[in-house]
Design a protein around this motif. Structure first.
Motif, PDB file in Angstrom:
ATOM      1  N   ILE A 153     -20.730  27.032  26.703  1.00  0.00           N
ATOM      2  CA  ILE A 153     -21.435  26.176  25.742  1.00  0.00           C
ATOM      3  C   ILE A 153     -20.863  24.753  25.793  1.00  0.00           C
ATOM      4  O   ILE A 153     -21.603  23.765  25.792  1.00  0.00           O
ATOM      5  CB  ILE A 153     -21.323  26.751  24.324  1.00  0.00           C
ATOM      6  CG1 ILE A 153     -22.134  28.050  24.223  1.00  0.00           C
ATOM      7  CG2 ILE A 153     -21.810  25.740  23.278  1.00  0.00           C
ATOM      8  CD1 ILE A 153     -21.916  28.812  22.933  1.00  0.00           C
ATOM      9  N   VAL A 154     -19.525  24.666  25.863  1.00  0.00           N
ATOM     10  CA  VAL A 154     -18.870  23.357  25.950  1.00  0.00           C
ATOM     11  C   VAL A 154     -19.332  22.618  27.202  1.00  0.00           C
ATOM     12  O   VAL A 154     -19.668  21.424  27.159  1.00  0.00           O
ATOM     13  CB  VAL A 154     -17.336  23.515  25.970  1.00  0.00           C
ATOM     14  CG1 VAL A 154     -16.660  22.170  26.233  1.00  0.00           C
ATOM     15  CG2 VAL A 154     -16.842  24.107  24.659  1.00  0.00           C
ATOM     16  N   LEU A 155     -19.366  23.314  28.324  1.00  0.00           N
ATOM     17  CA  LEU A 155     -19.725  22.674  29.588  1.00  0.00           C
ATOM     18  C   LEU A 155     -21.225  22.390  29.672  1.00  0.00           C
ATOM     19  O   LEU A 155     -21.636  21.420  30.319  1.00  0.00           O
ATOM     20  CB  LEU A 155     -19.264  23.546  30.756  1.00  0.00           C
ATOM     21  CG  LEU A 155     -17.728  23.591  30.879  1.00  0.00           C
ATOM     22  CD1 LEU A 155     -17.288  24.709  31.799  1.00  0.00           C
ATOM     23  CD2 LEU A 155     -17.183  22.263  31.365  1.00  0.00           C
ATOM     24  N   PHE A 156     -22.052  23.209  29.030  1.00  0.00           N
ATOM     25  CA  PHE A 156     -23.475  22.891  28.929  1.00  0.00           C
ATOM     26  C   PHE A 156     -23.647  21.587  28.150  1.00  0.00           C
ATOM     27  O   PHE A 156     -24.468  20.735  28.507  1.00  0.00           O
ATOM     28  CB  PHE A 156     -24.225  24.020  28.230  1.00  0.00           C
ATOM     29  CG  PHE A 156     -25.677  23.716  27.968  1.00  0.00           C
ATOM     30  CD1 PHE A 156     -26.619  23.839  28.981  1.00  0.00           C
ATOM     31  CD2 PHE A 156     -26.104  23.300  26.714  1.00  0.00           C
ATOM     32  CE1 PHE A 156     -27.961  23.549  28.750  1.00  0.00           C
ATOM     33  CE2 PHE A 156     -27.436  23.009  26.469  1.00  0.00           C
ATOM     34  CZ  PHE A 156     -28.369  23.132  27.489  1.00  0.00           C
ATOM     35  N   GLY A 169     -13.595  13.359  35.532  1.00  0.00           N
ATOM     36  CA  GLY A 169     -13.670  14.653  34.862  1.00  0.00           C
ATOM     37  C   GLY A 169     -14.785  15.511  35.424  1.00  0.00           C
ATOM     38  O   GLY A 169     -14.615  16.721  35.644  1.00  0.00           O
ATOM     39  N   LEU A 170     -15.924  14.899  35.663  1.00  0.00           N
ATOM     40  CA  LEU A 170     -17.068  15.630  36.207  1.00  0.00           C
ATOM     41  C   LEU A 170     -16.771  16.143  37.611  1.00  0.00           C
ATOM     42  O   LEU A 170     -16.993  17.320  37.916  1.00  0.00           O
ATOM     43  CB  LEU A 170     -18.305  14.723  36.232  1.00  0.00           C
ATOM     44  CG  LEU A 170     -19.560  15.298  36.912  1.00  0.00           C
ATOM     45  CD1 LEU A 170     -20.024  16.561  36.204  1.00  0.00           C
ATOM     46  CD2 LEU A 170     -20.672  14.254  36.938  1.00  0.00           C
ATOM     47  N   LEU A 171     -16.251  15.267  38.484  1.00  0.00           N
ATOM     48  CA  LEU A 171     -15.981  15.671  39.862  1.00  0.00           C
ATOM     49  C   LEU A 171     -14.900  16.752  39.919  1.00  0.00           C
ATOM     50  O   LEU A 171     -15.044  17.746  40.650  1.00  0.00           O
ATOM     51  CB  LEU A 171     -15.554  14.456  40.691  1.00  0.00           C
ATOM     52  CG  LEU A 171     -15.279  14.731  42.179  1.00  0.00           C
ATOM     53  CD1 LEU A 171     -16.496  15.344  42.856  1.00  0.00           C
ATOM     54  CD2 LEU A 171     -14.864  13.437  42.885  1.00  0.00           C
ATOM     55  N   SER A 172     -13.829  16.577  39.153  1.00  0.00           N
ATOM     56  CA  SER A 172     -12.748  17.573  39.176  1.00  0.00           C
ATOM     57  C   SER A 172     -13.232  18.916  38.630  1.00  0.00           C
ATOM     58  O   SER A 172     -12.817  19.978  39.109  1.00  0.00           O
ATOM     59  CB  SER A 172     -11.536  17.071  38.377  1.00  0.00           C
ATOM     60  OG  SER A 172     -11.813  17.012  36.993  1.00  0.00           O
ATOM     61  N   THR A 173     -14.139  18.873  37.650  1.00  0.00           N
ATOM     62  CA  THR A 173     -14.678  20.113  37.086  1.00  0.00           C
ATOM     63  C   THR A 173     -15.589  20.818  38.082  1.00  0.00           C
ATOM     64  O   THR A 173     -15.529  22.048  38.236  1.00  0.00           O
ATOM     65  CB  THR A 173     -15.453  19.822  35.783  1.00  0.00           C
ATOM     66  OG1 THR A 173     -14.565  19.207  34.839  1.00  0.00           O
ATOM     67  CG2 THR A 173     -15.996  21.106  35.166  1.00  0.00           C
ATOM     68  N   LEU A 174     -16.432  20.060  38.776  1.00  0.00           N
ATOM     69  CA  LEU A 174     -17.326  20.663  39.767  1.00  0.00           C
ATOM     70  C   LEU A 174     -16.548  21.258  40.941  1.00  0.00           C
ATOM     71  O   LEU A 174     -17.000  22.215  41.581  1.00  0.00           O
ATOM     72  CB  LEU A 174     -18.334  19.627  40.265  1.00  0.00           C
ATOM     73  CG  LEU A 174     -19.384  19.164  39.243  1.00  0.00           C
ATOM     74  CD1 LEU A 174     -20.221  18.029  39.817  1.00  0.00           C
ATOM     75  CD2 LEU A 174     -20.277  20.329  38.827  1.00  0.00           C
ATOM     76  N   VAL A 219     -18.409  27.384  34.968  1.00  0.00           N
ATOM     77  CA  VAL A 219     -18.306  25.917  35.015  1.00  0.00           C
ATOM     78  C   VAL A 219     -19.569  25.245  35.542  1.00  0.00           C
ATOM     79  O   VAL A 219     -20.191  24.418  34.854  1.00  0.00           O
ATOM     80  CB  VAL A 219     -17.091  25.488  35.882  1.00  0.00           C
ATOM     81  CG1 VAL A 219     -17.065  23.977  36.037  1.00  0.00           C
ATOM     82  CG2 VAL A 219     -15.799  25.989  35.252  1.00  0.00           C
ATOM     83  N   VAL A 220     -19.942  25.569  36.771  1.00  0.00           N
ATOM     84  CA  VAL A 220     -20.990  24.809  37.449  1.00  0.00           C
ATOM     85  C   VAL A 220     -22.379  25.095  36.882  1.00  0.00           C
ATOM     86  O   VAL A 220     -23.162  24.172  36.618  1.00  0.00           O
ATOM     87  CB  VAL A 220     -20.967  25.083  38.970  1.00  0.00           C
ATOM     88  CG1 VAL A 220     -22.094  24.325  39.667  1.00  0.00           C
ATOM     89  CG2 VAL A 220     -19.613  24.689  39.555  1.00  0.00           C
ATOM     90  N   ILE A 221     -22.685  26.368  36.676  1.00  0.00           N
ATOM     91  CA  ILE A 221     -24.030  26.727  36.203  1.00  0.00           C
ATOM     92  C   ILE A 221     -24.368  26.079  34.862  1.00  0.00           C
ATOM     93  O   ILE A 221     -25.451  25.494  34.713  1.00  0.00           O
ATOM     94  CB  ILE A 221     -24.195  28.260  36.153  1.00  0.00           C
ATOM     95  CG1 ILE A 221     -24.217  28.824  37.584  1.00  0.00           C
ATOM     96  CG2 ILE A 221     -25.486  28.652  35.417  1.00  0.00           C
ATOM     97  CD1 ILE A 221     -24.305  30.331  37.666  1.00  0.00           C
TER      98      ILE A 221
END
Length: 320
Positions: free
Chosen positions: A53-56, A139-144, A177-179
């Protein structure tokens, strides 16, 4: 809607206080949190769903312009991400050996060090006057990259203490994470301005979800969190975070970045996605391996708030 915005601002302002409060509740009244930690919905734990939910929420705030911004300035984003995935795992590995940690404790510290940048870093960068766009991009790139980087780093640095199920961890991290991020981006792209009201309440939902994750993970380990063998993690976590800030700042100075960029890199390197680390720890290893992640979550919100405040005050007092 104004009430929700006000509540979100209030929670953001006092988030560190609420993190400490939730941590105390988990230690002294662990029942509800323990139940949540063991609850599953299908093949996913309740904690995993909360993190999704956080990542969505992160994904739904993103637009094609965000990716264009990354494409226009890829070097700084790539350098910041590389710094994050070199500095924090390296510090974790050194501290584990310096303090003689083994087993679940060692795995937990290295898992935290292998995690992507924490979402709290965006807030700290904003409060300190940092380059928020750069912060969000890193943050986005490291998370992906997390589905690949986490199991790779764990296998390399913690393989002697635990069997790392690389493929299972990759697919789990990808699912968690990604989905959700991609779904958020799709929803925003399709519905555009119609999702604005959802975007406005997502920070509040994300903050509450992170607090509940901390409650669940810490409650599940409430019997061991105050044990002497666990308390050795306190100086390890503090040093891990502070050295991350120091080396992140030093790296940005070495790369001759401007002051707002230096602040962004400092927070992006030193603050970890401890919610993801704790979720994966519970899913794949001993519950005790999640303790380091929860401790890190509590501490980096405290240290980040203090550093952001010091930086902001220094900037305001600086002569024009």
């Amino acid at each position: 809607m104004n009430t929700i915005k006000s509540l979100s601002k209030f929670l953001t302002k006092y988030f560190t206080f609420f993190v400490i409060l939730v941590a105390l509740l988990a230690i002294f009244i662990p029942g509800p949190g323990t139940t949540l930690a063991t609850t599953k919905v299908g093949n996913l734990s309740a904690v995993s769903i909360l993190l999704m939910i956080v990542l969505f929420g992160m994904g739904i705030t993103l637009t094609p312009n965000d990716f264009k911004r990354v494409a226009r300035n890829p070097l700084q984003v790539i350098l910041g991400t590389i710094a994050h995935y070199i500095i924090m795992p390296f510090i974790a590995f050194l501290l584990v050996h310096l303090f003689g940690l083994t087993g679940a404790a060692a795995v937990g510290v290295i898992l935290v060090g292998s995690a992507p940048s924490g979402t709290s870093s965006n807030v700290m960068s904003f409060l300190s006057g940092g380059d928020v766009a750069l912060d969000v991009s890193i943050g986005l790139l490291s998370t992906l990259l997390a589905p690949v980087m986490i199991p790779t780093l764990l296998k390399l640095l913690a393989g002697k203490w635990v069997n790392v199920p690389f493929s299972s961890m990759f697919f789990s991290a990808f699912q968690i994470v990604v989905i959700p991020i991609v779904l958020g981006i799709i929803v925003h792209t399709i519905f555009k301005e119609h999702v604005q009201k959802v975007i406005e309440i997502m920070p509040l939902i994300s903050q509450v979800a992170i607090l509940v994750i901390i409650l669940a993970v810490l409650s599940a380990n409430s019997k061991t969190i105050l044990a002497v063998s666990t308390l050795i993690l306190v100086p390890v976590i503090i040093l891990h975070n502070l050295l991350g800030y120091l080396l992140g700042y030093g790296f940005s100075k070495l790369m001759k970045m401007d002051t707002p960029q230096q602040k962004a890199i400092t927070f992006e390197v030193g603050m970890q996605d401890s919610a993801l680390a704790s979720t994966l720890a519970i899913s794949f290893f001993e519950p005790a391996s999640a303790i380091a992640a929860v401790m890190f979550s509590v501490w980096h919100n405290i240290s980040g708030s203090v550093l952001a405040s010091l930086w902001k005050n220094h900037t305001e007092k600086a002569p024009d």
